[in-house]
Design an enzyme around this catalytic site. Sequence first.
Site, PDB file in Angstrom:
ATOM      1  N   LYS A 185      16.803 -24.943   6.156  1.00  0.00           N
ATOM      2  CA  LYS A 185      18.027 -24.920   6.834  1.00  0.00           C
ATOM      3  C   LYS A 185      18.885 -26.224   6.353  1.00  0.00           C
ATOM      4  O   LYS A 185      18.526 -27.374   6.384  1.00  0.00           O
ATOM      5  CB  LYS A 185      17.653 -25.188   8.218  1.00  0.00           C
ATOM      6  CG  LYS A 185      17.037 -23.849   8.873  1.00  0.00           C
ATOM      7  CD  LYS A 185      16.791 -23.896  10.197  1.00  0.00           C
ATOM      8  CE  LYS A 185      16.042 -22.744  10.613  1.00  0.00           C
ATOM      9  NZ  LYS A 185      16.553 -21.570  11.313  1.00  0.00           N
ATOM     10  N   LYS A 200       4.164 -19.200   6.381  1.00  0.00           N
ATOM     11  CA  LYS A 200       3.263 -19.784   7.624  1.00  0.00           C
ATOM     12  C   LYS A 200       2.472 -18.423   8.276  1.00  0.00           C
ATOM     13  O   LYS A 200       3.110 -17.272   8.218  1.00  0.00           O
ATOM     14  CB  LYS A 200       3.937 -20.576   8.287  1.00  0.00           C
ATOM     15  CG  LYS A 200       5.151 -19.719   8.981  1.00  0.00           C
ATOM     16  CD  LYS A 200       5.846 -20.385  10.318  1.00  0.00           C
ATOM     17  CE  LYS A 200       5.077 -20.480  11.608  1.00  0.00           C
ATOM     18  NZ  LYS A 200       5.476 -19.515  12.394  1.00  0.00           N
ATOM     19  N   GLU A 226      14.112 -20.104  22.349  1.00  0.00           N
ATOM     20  CA  GLU A 226      14.624 -18.864  21.952  1.00  0.00           C
ATOM     21  C   GLU A 226      14.741 -17.972  23.219  1.00  0.00           C
ATOM     22  O   GLU A 226      14.042 -18.226  24.133  1.00  0.00           O
ATOM     23  CB  GLU A 226      13.676 -17.985  21.005  1.00  0.00           C
ATOM     24  CG  GLU A 226      13.484 -18.796  19.606  1.00  0.00           C
ATOM     25  CD  GLU A 226      12.489 -18.057  18.694  1.00  0.00           C
ATOM     26  OE1 GLU A 226      12.698 -17.373  17.916  1.00  0.00           O
ATOM     27  OE2 GLU A 226      11.341 -18.510  18.958  1.00  0.00           O
ATOM     28  N   ARG A 268       0.665  -1.148   0.115  1.00  0.00           N
ATOM     29  CA  ARG A 268      -0.071   0.005   0.196  1.00  0.00           C
ATOM     30  C   ARG A 268       0.858   1.190  -0.013  1.00  0.00           C
ATOM     31  O   ARG A 268       0.348   2.438  -0.699  1.00  0.00           O
ATOM     32  CB  ARG A 268      -0.904   0.056   1.246  1.00  0.00           C
ATOM     33  CG  ARG A 268      -2.028  -0.906   1.089  1.00  0.00           C
ATOM     34  CD  ARG A 268      -3.232  -0.876   2.139  1.00  0.00           C
ATOM     35  NE  ARG A 268      -2.375  -1.004   3.520  1.00  0.00           N
ATOM     36  CZ  ARG A 268      -2.814  -1.110   4.623  1.00  0.00           C
ATOM     37  NH1 ARG A 268      -4.345  -0.980   4.632  1.00  0.00           N
ATOM     38  NH2 ARG A 268      -2.368  -1.432   5.438  1.00  0.00           N
ATOM     39  N   HIS A 308       7.009 -26.023  12.441  1.00  0.00           N
ATOM     40  CA  HIS A 308       8.457 -26.204  12.446  1.00  0.00           C
ATOM     41  C   HIS A 308       8.914 -27.659  13.228  1.00  0.00           C
ATOM     42  O   HIS A 308       9.575 -28.521  12.688  1.00  0.00           O
ATOM     43  CB  HIS A 308       9.291 -25.140  13.095  1.00  0.00           C
ATOM     44  CG  HIS A 308       9.140 -23.738  12.421  1.00  0.00           C
ATOM     45  ND1 HIS A 308       8.758 -23.547  11.193  1.00  0.00           N
ATOM     46  CD2 HIS A 308       9.066 -22.478  13.029  1.00  0.00           C
ATOM     47  CE1 HIS A 308       8.588 -22.483  10.828  1.00  0.00           C
ATOM     48  NE2 HIS A 308       8.798 -21.655  11.931  1.00  0.00           N
ATOM     49  N   LYS A 346       9.745 -19.142  24.040  1.00  0.00           N
ATOM     50  CA  LYS A 346      10.126 -17.788  24.193  1.00  0.00           C
ATOM     51  C   LYS A 346      10.940 -17.500  25.526  1.00  0.00           C
ATOM     52  O   LYS A 346      10.580 -18.137  26.529  1.00  0.00           O
ATOM     53  CB  LYS A 346       9.344 -16.728  23.844  1.00  0.00           C
ATOM     54  CG  LYS A 346       8.427 -16.883  22.572  1.00  0.00           C
ATOM     55  CD  LYS A 346       9.209 -16.575  21.453  1.00  0.00           C
ATOM     56  CE  LYS A 346       8.301 -16.708  19.949  1.00  0.00           C
ATOM     57  NZ  LYS A 346       9.259 -16.811  18.860  1.00  0.00           N
ATOM     58  N   ASP A 369       2.424 -21.299  16.448  1.00  0.00           N
ATOM     59  CA  ASP A 369       3.634 -20.471  15.963  1.00  0.00           C
ATOM     60  C   ASP A 369       4.947 -21.547  15.367  1.00  0.00           C
ATOM     61  O   ASP A 369       5.443 -21.362  14.507  1.00  0.00           O
ATOM     62  CB  ASP A 369       3.782 -19.501  16.778  1.00  0.00           C
ATOM     63  CG  ASP A 369       5.029 -18.595  16.104  1.00  0.00           C
ATOM     64  OD1 ASP A 369       5.028 -18.211  14.958  1.00  0.00           O
ATOM     65  OD2 ASP A 369       6.224 -18.490  16.852  1.00  0.00           O
ATOM     66  N   HIS A 415      10.264 -22.239   7.075  1.00  0.00           N
ATOM     67  CA  HIS A 415      11.734 -21.925   6.530  1.00  0.00           C
ATOM     68  C   HIS A 415      12.684 -23.179   7.150  1.00  0.00           C
ATOM     69  O   HIS A 415      13.755 -23.159   7.094  1.00  0.00           O
ATOM     70  CB  HIS A 415      11.893 -20.469   6.839  1.00  0.00           C
ATOM     71  CG  HIS A 415      12.174 -20.368   8.314  1.00  0.00           C
ATOM     72  ND1 HIS A 415      11.125 -19.978   9.169  1.00  0.00           N
ATOM     73  CD2 HIS A 415      13.251 -20.222   9.035  1.00  0.00           C
ATOM     74  CE1 HIS A 415      11.723 -20.025  10.421  1.00  0.00           C
ATOM     75  NE2 HIS A 415      12.685 -19.974  10.430  1.00  0.00           N
TER      76      HIS A 415
END
Length: 489
Positions: free
Chosen positions: A186, A152, A220, A46, A244, A340, A239, A182
């Site tokens: 890897k 995703k 992470e 946009r 994954h 996380k 997520d 993704h």
Amino acid sequence: SLPHSLFLVIFGASGDLTRRKLMPALVKIHNEGRFPPHFAIVGCARTAYSDETYRSYLKEELAKSPSLDEKEKASLDDFLSTVYYQSMDPADAFTYSRLNERLKALSPQYENDGNYLFYLATPPLLYELIPKYLHDAGILKKPGLKRIIVEKPFGYDLASARKLNKIYATYFKEEDIYRIDHFLGKETVQNIMVTRFGSTIYEPIWNRNYIDYVEITAVENMGIGTRGGYYDGSGALRDMVQNHLMQLLAITAMEPPAKFDKDGFRNEVIKVYQSLHPLTDEYIRENVIRGQYVAGETQAGYREEKNVNPDSRTDTYVAMCLKIDNWRWQGVPFYIRTGKQMPTKVTEIVVHFKPAPMQMFKMKEGFYRGEELILRIQPDEGILQRIAMKAPGSGFYMGTMEMDYSYDRNAQETGDAYVRLLEDSLAGDPTLFTRSDAVEESWTYFDKILDYWKKYPETPLYGYPAGTWGPKEADVLIERSHAEWTNPC
Ligand code: BG6
């Protein structure tokens, strides 16, 4: 193989993913000379850029990109000469005629009469609309190849994934739909297949006779940053786990494909999903733990993050034990977890082999549990095999030795997941992308957990301080294998 001519049309061209991942990956492919002979990129979003202002925006961003080296940065002008911009609102069907005109106008210069690859780097809400609007504007009508890459999350649950699959099947052939995950791009994930199926060392012992249990960890050390709006409606199960971790599980557990190609590989992935031990309420109660980070020493708690509901019950941590009901894996638990705000960022698979049937030698210290193979996906990419050896010195004591192959130490480039996957999509190879049946099978499985959490809202959501290894309650799962989680440091 690469087509003679191709336009890569990126929706979401002014967004974060395009800036951080797609464009740097495209610069690399360009620098290696691996674009189709007549290739152009058309960014759509946009924001009111012209070609020129979009190129200068990209140039400034790419010059700062940590994934590009000096040589790649020096080639930016050349790369940017292949980039165009079409301002439009992907949510507004009427603006697609502008895109159509633009593609037509670029055709003669690139000898391209309709070879298009669309990349949806947009908010998921637009995934339903874009294929239809492309079709309605006549953009899909022209002869030539039409492929589409979708980021995703592909769906929010089984019903929405099915709906999306139906929409995509209306406008594209399955082999032209590239559902990107993704993790499959890897290098170290692909290497698992080579370790298993490229040599005879591991495959004979890769089964219930020799393997005790397997851990799959993807944690992470960051919170959710600016992604609260998306994440709070998603959570760790959607997520990370549904996509994954399931890919990692499939590659670790699959049977050797008859051929390594799009059907051979993906047929084996789906068989793993179909063999998952069914989830009943009772199984879920005992085998799935969810958590949410609370404030740590310096980090804010999840509920204090931007765009997160202050009463949120969203999971930022999931640990579970799952089982695969097939010949190879009968009785072998797979412990998987993601979170996380853990102490570190690491993705790895630890395969624990059974101890020797008889312990002839004593450990000098500690307790010997058996051999381990660690497949380190990131960081410190590599493979580490822990095996027994004699503790040097007098007596006959056992110790542990580590055989360690590190990509980095051996000066190997591990490549970038997006480079690999973009190249495959340019060349028309969907092997490393998720097929429609796998998406649905995976959602069928995880819907049970989402439904359970809905049905029993009182299911504990354990708090864990940011910067720690998650809720203690998750330890109970792996203690069933008389073990502890392998926490890499
Ligand atoms: C993404 C998730 O798909 O993967 C993120 O949406 C997560 O929440 C990321 O941080 C992890 O990817 P990587 O490659 O950094 O391990």
